[in-house]
Design an enzyme around this catalytic site. Structure first.
Site, short mmCIF file in Angstrom:
data_model
loop_
_atom_site.label_atom_id
_atom_site.label_comp_id
_atom_site.label_asym_id
_atom_site.label_seq_id
_atom_site.Cartn_x
_atom_site.Cartn_y
_atom_site.Cartn_z
CG ASP A 1 -24.01 -84.98 37.29
OD1 ASP A 1 -24.17 -85.74 36.31
OD2 ASP A 1 -24.74 -84.99 38.29
CE1 TYR B 1 -25.64 -81.98 29.45
CE2 TYR B 1 -26.13 -80.61 31.38
CZ TYR B 1 -26.49 -81.09 30.13
OH TYR B 1 -27.67 -80.70 29.57
CG ASP B 2 -23.13 -79.00 35.90
OD1 ASP B 2 -24.13 -79.23 35.19
OD2 ASP B 2 -23.05 -79.32 37.10
CB SER C 1 -32.97 -77.01 35.11
OG SER C 1 -32.57 -75.92 34.32
CG LEU C 2 -33.15 -75.57 40.79
CD1 LEU C 2 -32.86 -76.17 42.15
CD2 LEU C 2 -34.00 -74.31 40.94
CD GLU D 1 -36.60 -78.57 49.89
OE1 GLU D 1 -37.40 -79.49 49.68
OE2 GLU D 1 -36.65 -77.48 49.30
CE LYS E 1 -29.38 -80.29 41.86
NZ LYS E 1 -29.08 -81.54 41.19
CG ASP F 1 -27.47 -88.00 41.52
OD1 ASP F 1 -28.08 -87.44 40.58
OD2 ASP F 1 -26.37 -88.55 41.39
NE ARG G 1 -36.00 -81.76 34.69
CZ ARG G 1 -34.94 -81.38 35.39
NH1 ARG G 1 -35.10 -80.49 36.34
NH2 ARG G 1 -33.77 -81.89 35.17
CD GLU H 1 -34.51 -85.73 41.76
OE1 GLU H 1 -35.32 -84.79 41.57
OE2 GLU H 1 -33.51 -85.92 41.06
CE1 TYR I 1 -38.55 -80.61 43.17
CE2 TYR I 1 -37.63 -82.77 43.62
CZ TYR I 1 -38.00 -81.80 42.72
OH TYR I 1 -37.85 -82.01 41.38
CE LYS J 1 -37.08 -75.67 45.93
NZ LYS J 1 -37.94 -76.80 46.30
CE LYS K 1 -25.36 -80.08 39.91
NZ LYS K 1 -25.11 -80.91 38.74
CB CYS L 1 16.80 -95.10 34.07
SG CYS L 1 16.55 -93.39 34.58
CB CYS M 1 20.63 -92.08 33.37
SG CYS M 1 20.24 -93.51 34.38
CB CYS N 1 17.13 -95.15 38.17
SG CYS N 1 18.69 -94.67 37.41
CB CYS O 1 20.14 -90.98 37.31
SG CYS O 1 18.51 -90.94 36.55
#
Ligand SMILES: [Zn+2]
Length: 666
Positions: free
Chosen positions: A34, A37-38, A83-84, A115, A117, A119, A138, A173, A225, A290, A314, A407, A410, A425, A431
């Site tokens: 999410d 995406y946001d 959407s919000l 409230e 949210k 998912d 929706r 939801e 809601y 709200k 969020k 390593c 060295c 090592c 080293c």
């Protein structure tokens, strides 16, 4: 950014967001988290604001969600489902609230409703004459899919209610409880069915079934809601009153909702549920806030995409997915060799993450992780991000990742130590990856105690190639120090002198300085007392070391390992050639005067407690940090504190410094 770049990025972002949106809304199979995406969404919004001429007519910032995969018939929503706007920051919430107050000239801070949210999947239910008429997803907010038959199978959705109302729209939801999700996936596993990534996808997949019987067999629920009456004969004037009304009519209302008097109370609510939500049987990803008053909501209205009177906070994401670009090998200051995943940069919990620890090579095997894999990473507060699991293997993967043999710093052959998962090592003193830490340790107070050689100077010496091993410190000239950025009073001359006067440390200090694994200050002292010269210590057999009281096999083996390493020996030879030669232990000055006696030292004495502790040990006694019945003497200086009280209560003999000196002198 120039105009061409802006145009290209806008078109690129629009396409990406549409793709992810389709995966999320239609295929129930998102490939990004999410927050990713946001973030893309926010980037696009900003670019479109700066370059409105390149904004696409069907930009995803205007269209919400998706129109659906066309397997259900379409329903046009009577009132658009917006959407919000959302944020991960409490400051943004304050800005939002203050702006509303200012823009709408509110004399009092308006009441808010908070409230959780949920998912899940947003749906709209339409009731005609108090009977459930139809329901839709929706979709893109304007047009959704007709899933009436499926919704009718959900127990939390009433088919009718008692109040006589001509027209009521209820939004809510639909979600799947976490426990039901686990059970469903278990069943899918047994029947080789498709596994769902999370409860949200399971809910979406279950709701958008053409066969309503399948929906019925899945344990879905719903929280309402939002309620909208076409004519408000009931005179419901606020969101909280609407929620109570819906509840009275048999709708499932989330019990955690709360009316808050101002934004501070709302922020407290967010903080409270950020932790409490872990105990809920359904997934929540934030809080919807709200304005409670419907009149105010109307005044405030909507932007092109979202209502002004609502916003979503969020919860900080704990997990993100990204691609492993490379697996790097890190050599720590103690010589521990650990794998680190280099990641495609990803924004998580307020910062961009590019690396995550893989702990050790067993972990790589356990995770079955390889370069190119998509992984889930987790970042808890102030902890280095870690890789949790692989979500998708690279398609061209043919071989598995193998731990390195040598390593990377060295070239020494790495060793496995008994009982430890890490590779090491063994080239402690030679080293480069370990060298800063080694030199910092070398010059520290309990080691060679070279004053003025602070971390920043060590850093410069190593970075400028002036010191590759601790031995190099002793061949530096005043001119070399002149090349460094020195703090004013620490002149090159001073440093040079400090180093040269430190060339003949006591044997315990010198042993401690070597940084042999498991050999610290105390052990160094035991070793020095047993072998008296460095040469004797260096050539000691395993048997001789093991026989020392207080030294186990692990330490003995570690010492032998150290001296069998050629790089270490090279450095020791150099040290000797530069005149760094530890003192021999004074012979036979040890008495057994305090043999069998345990001392506790407390309060302020004429010298440091270490000096007195050394005296006690040299005379065969032991020093303990706490008073018990076994304590023989408490040596008390000024301001002795609670240890003295305890000694008194246990009847332990208390002596002062004079009495102590008399004991030794006897
Ligand atoms: Zn190395």
């Amino acid at each position: 950014m120039d105009k061409t770049a802006a145009r290209n990025r806008i078109s690129e972002l629009s396409a990406l967001i549409k793709k992810y949106s389709r995966e999320y809304y239609e295929l129930d199979a998102p490939t990004v988290s999410d927050i990713e995406y946001d973030n893309l969404f926010k980037e696009l919004e900003i670019l479109e604001k700066d370059y409105p001429e390149y904004k696409q007519p069907d930009s995803p910032t205007v269209k919400v969600g998706s129109t659906g995969a066309k397997k259900f018939s379409q329903i046009k929503h009577k009132v658009r489902l917006y959407s919000l706007d959302n944020t991960y920051s409490y400051d943004d919430l304050k800005v939002w609230y203050e702006r509303l107050q200012k823009n709408f000239n509110l004399e009092y801070p308006p009441k808010l409703v908070c409230e959780l949210k949920i998912d899940g999947l947003a749906i709209s239910l339409t009731y005609k004459n108090s009977e459930f008429s139809f329901g839709a997803t929706r979709g893109d907010g304007v047009v959704g899919e007709d899933i009436t038959n499926n919704l009718k199978t959900i127990k939390a959705i009433p088919h009718s209610f008692s109040e006589k109302i001509a027209d009521l729209e209820v939004r809510g939801e639909v979600f799947m409880p976490k426990t039901s999700f686990e059970k469903l996936n278990q069943k899918q596993r047994e029947t080789n069915g498709k596994l769902f990534a999370n409860p949200r996808n399971a809910a979406a997949g279950s709701l958008r079934q053409l066969d309503a019987q399948i929906t019925k067999s899945r344990d879905l629920s719903m929280f309402a809601y939002y309620g909208r009456l076409d004519s408000n004969e009931l005179k419901i004037e606020s969101h909280s009153k609407m929620l109570e009304f819906l509840k009275s009519q048999g709708f499932n209302i989330n019990p955690a909702y709360r009316v808050c008097n101002n934004i501070e109370e709302a922020i407290d609510y967010c903080k409270e549920w950020d932790t409490k939500r872990q105990n809920l049987d359904y997934a929540t990803d934030g809080v919807v806030i709200k304005i409670d008053d419907f009149y105010l909501q109307n005044e405030m209205g909507f932007t092109a995409r979202a209502p002004r009177w609502a916003t979503a906070f969020k919860f900080p994401p704990e997990e993100m997915s990204t691609i492993v670009e490379d697996i790097e090998i890190n050599v720590g200051r103690s010589g521990a060799v650990t794998p680190v995943a280099k990641l495609e940069p990803v924004y998580i919990s307020g910062s961009t993450v590019q690396r995550a620890t893989l702990h050790n090579f067993d972990e790589i095997k356990r995770l079955n992780i390889n370069i190119g894999d998509r992984v889930l990473i987790k970042k808890a507060a102030e902890i280095i991000p870690k890789v949790i699991c692989v979500t998708q293997h690279a398609t061209d993967k043919t071989t598995s990742f193998l731990p390195p043999e040598f390593c990377p710093s060295c070239g020494a052959k790495l060793v496995e130590l008994d009982g430890e998962v890490n590779l090491y090592c063994p080239n402690h003193l030679g080293c480069p990856a370990q060298i800063k830490g080694r030199i910092e340790y070398w010059v520290s107070k309990d080691c060679m105690d070279i004053d003025g050689l602070g971390d920043s100077i060590v850093e410069q010496l190593v970075d400028k190639g002036l010191a590759k091993t601790p031995a190099d410190l002793y061949r530096l000239s005043i001119d070399d120090f002149m090349k460094l950025d020195l703090i004013a009073e620490k002149s090159a001359q001073n440093l040079y002198e400090e180093i040269n006067t430190s060339k003949n440390p006591t044997l315990p200090r010198f042993i401690n300085s070597l940084g042999i694994r498991h050999v610290g200050k105390e052990t160094s002292e035991l070793l020095a007392r047993r072998f008296l010269t460095f040469d004797a210590f260096k050539h000691a057999s395993l048997d001789e070391i093991q026989k020392i009281d207080g030294i186990g096999d692990k330490i003995a083996l570690s010492i032998l390992d150290f001296f069998s390493n050629s790089f270490n020996n090279e450095v020791l030879q150099k040290l000797e050639s530069y005149g760094v030669i530890p003192q021999e232990m004074p012979q036979n000055n040890e008495s057994e005067k305090f043999k069998g006696y345990t001392f506790v030292i407390t309060g302020t004495l004429s010298d440091t407690r270490d000096v007195f502790a050394d005296l006690i040990k040299q005379n065969g006694g032991k020093v303990s940090s706490s008073v018990s019945k076994k304590t023989s003497y408490v040596l008390a200086g000024e301001n002795p504190g609670s240890k003295l009280t305890k000694a008194e209560s246990l009847g332990v003999k208390i002596i002062n410094e004079n009495e102590f000196n008399q004991l030794i002198g006897e």
